[in-house]
Design an enzyme around this catalytic site. Structure first.
Site, short mmCIF file in Angstrom:
data_model
loop_
_atom_site.label_atom_id
_atom_site.label_comp_id
_atom_site.label_asym_id
_atom_site.label_seq_id
_atom_site.Cartn_x
_atom_site.Cartn_y
_atom_site.Cartn_z
N PRO A 174 0.83 -1.21 0.00
CA PRO A 174 0.00 0.00 0.00
C PRO A 174 0.86 1.26 0.00
CG PRO A 174 0.01 -1.04 2.17
CD PRO A 174 0.69 -1.99 1.24
N THR A 225 0.44 5.56 -0.27
CA THR A 225 -0.26 6.83 -0.41
C THR A 225 0.39 7.65 -1.52
OG1 THR A 225 -0.92 6.83 1.88
CG2 THR A 225 -0.67 8.99 0.86
N HIS A 242 -5.37 -1.21 7.96
CA HIS A 242 -4.10 -0.51 8.20
C HIS A 242 -3.89 -0.44 9.72
CE1 HIS A 242 -0.65 1.83 7.86
NE2 HIS A 242 -1.03 2.75 7.02
N GLY A 243 -3.12 -1.42 10.21
CA GLY A 243 -2.82 -1.44 11.64
C GLY A 243 -1.39 -0.99 11.91
N TYR A 284 -0.98 5.01 12.90
CA TYR A 284 -2.35 5.53 12.75
C TYR A 284 -3.25 4.91 13.82
CZ TYR A 284 -0.35 7.33 8.47
OH TYR A 284 0.46 7.99 7.57
N GLY A 306 12.11 -3.21 2.26
CA GLY A 306 13.46 -3.22 1.70
C GLY A 306 13.81 -4.47 0.92
#
Ligand SMILES: Cc1cc2nc3c(=O)[nH]c(=O)nc-3n(C[C@H](O)[C@H](O)[C@H](O)COP(=O)(O)O)c2cc1C
Length: 364
Positions: A26, A28, A175-176, A180, A297
């Site tokens: 994911p 943004t 989204h853990g 957030y 990575g």
């Protein structure tokens, strides 16, 4: 060691058979003008459909979840219609795509929330700054959610999952990670509540497990994943005993029969900030009984080797997917990789978004 398994070995992921184990992580990208997904985003995700699975950028489940300018949401009809463009584009190319469901919690600002204070488990500010329509601002102290309000936030995640299915997504990822709202509840540096959502690790895990219950009730566990980052120090995150906290919650997740658990390794900033669990994935492999996705990575060689060692079942790639729309093909051919340009990660338009070259075009 099972050297038969590599990034190109097909795998069962919950309800789906994936042609490879290369997942687009994911990311943004802030191209959703007014928080509504659009055709430019459909082009971007469609270009990357050769991934075994795409997980979208984090997507707000409610207006109070919006942490960034032009991040997408999944709580209005226009947003559902916008996401439909994206899921259609990916499916037309034969791909699969999960939506990442997100609440930013304290990583927001009244300038992004119509003047309202961000909400969080406790009134403790994150460390850092945010871009808002009124310029760059430091994070402010959020308002602690009242106990009776929490059920409403859990419901927003359930509704987000319902809307995701209506938009044509194949599943959702919670989204853990990354500091957030869900992570803020889990880690005791940001959760100092004295009700049933704070204190013991059982209590701090209550929120994520209630959200998971709501979301799996909508999608079925085999269409749901979750991303956690036990070693993340982003936005001032900390926990006094991350092995215990994440060990507890990961064990509790076993009961949901999820499509996958997605674990992020510490990055250089995390490693410089404090002593953190490193590496994360092999440690929690011993606790988690289901499909495990490694992140952080990786390249072709390290990706193949974590799979061959049976420390993970899939590998997600972030930055390499920004600059290589055809990443699986390039990895398979051991071809040269385009370098991602950080300056355009959050640029407002197609540059650095849909204009990275495919292999054939580059060759010609
Ligand atoms: C531009 C950018 C945006 C990101 N946005 C998100 C996000 O919305 N949700 C999330 O869980 N992780 C996000 N991440 C983290 C990535 O999913 C991934 O964990 C990280 O880049 C490490 O993987 P990599 O080393 O393969 O890039 C973002 C990373 C980048 C570079």
């Amino acid at each position: 060691m099972n050297s038969q398994i590599n990034l190109f070995t097909p795998v069962q992921l919950g309800a789906y058979t994936l042609p490879n184990r290369i997942v687009m992580a994911p990311m943004t990208r802030l191209r959703a003008i007014d928080n509504i997904p659009n055709s430019l985003m459909a082009t971007y995700y469609g270009q990357r459909a050769s991934a075994g699975l795409i997980v979208t950028e984090c997507t707000a489940v409610s207006p109070l979840s919006l942490g960034y300018i032009n991040c997408p949401g999944i709580y209005t009809d226009a947003q559902v219609a916008g996401w439909r463009l994206v899921t259609d584009a990916v499916h037309e190319q034969g791909g699969r795509i999960f939506l990442q469901l997100w609440h930013s919690g304290r990583i927001a600002h009244p300038f992004l929330l119509g003047g309202e204070l961000p909400v969080a488990p406790s009134a403790i500010a994150g460390v850092g700054s945010l871009h808002t329509p009124n310029g760059k601002v430091s994070l402010e102290t959020p308002r602690a959610l009242e106990t009776p309000e929490i059920a409403g936030v859990v419901k927003q995640f359930g509704k987000g999952a319902e809307n995701a299915l209506a938009a044509g997504f194949d599943g959702v990822e919670l989204h853990g990670a990354f500091g957030y709202l869900i992570d803020q509840f889990l880690q005791d540096g940001s959760n100092q509540r004295t009700d049933e959502y704070g204190g013991s690790v059982e209590n701090r895990s209550r929120f994520v497990l209630e959200v998971m219950e709501a979301v799996t009730n909508v999608c079925g566990g085999n269409r749901v994943g979750i991303k956690l980052s036990p070693s993340n120090t982003f936005y001032g995150m900390s926990d006094s005993n991350p092995k215990e906290t994440f060990g507890y919650v990961i064990n509790a997740l076993n009961r949901f029969g999820l499509a996958y658990l997605h674990l992020m390794e510490p990055n250089d900033i995390d490693l410089a900030n404090r002593e953190v669990i490193n590496p994360v994935t092999p440690l929690f492999r011993q606790i988690y009984k289901g499909t495990l996705m490694a992140n952080g990575g990786y390249d072709r060689q390290t990706g193949d080797s974590i799979l061959a060692n049976n420390d993970a079942d899939l590998v997600s790639f972030g930055r390499l997917f920004i600059s290589n729309p055809d990443l699986p093909k390039r990895l398979q051919l051991n071809a040269e990789l385009n370098t991602p340009d950080q300056k355009t990660f959050y640029a407002p338009d197609a540059s650095g978004y849909t204009d990275y070259p495919f292999l054939e075009l580059q060759a010609s």
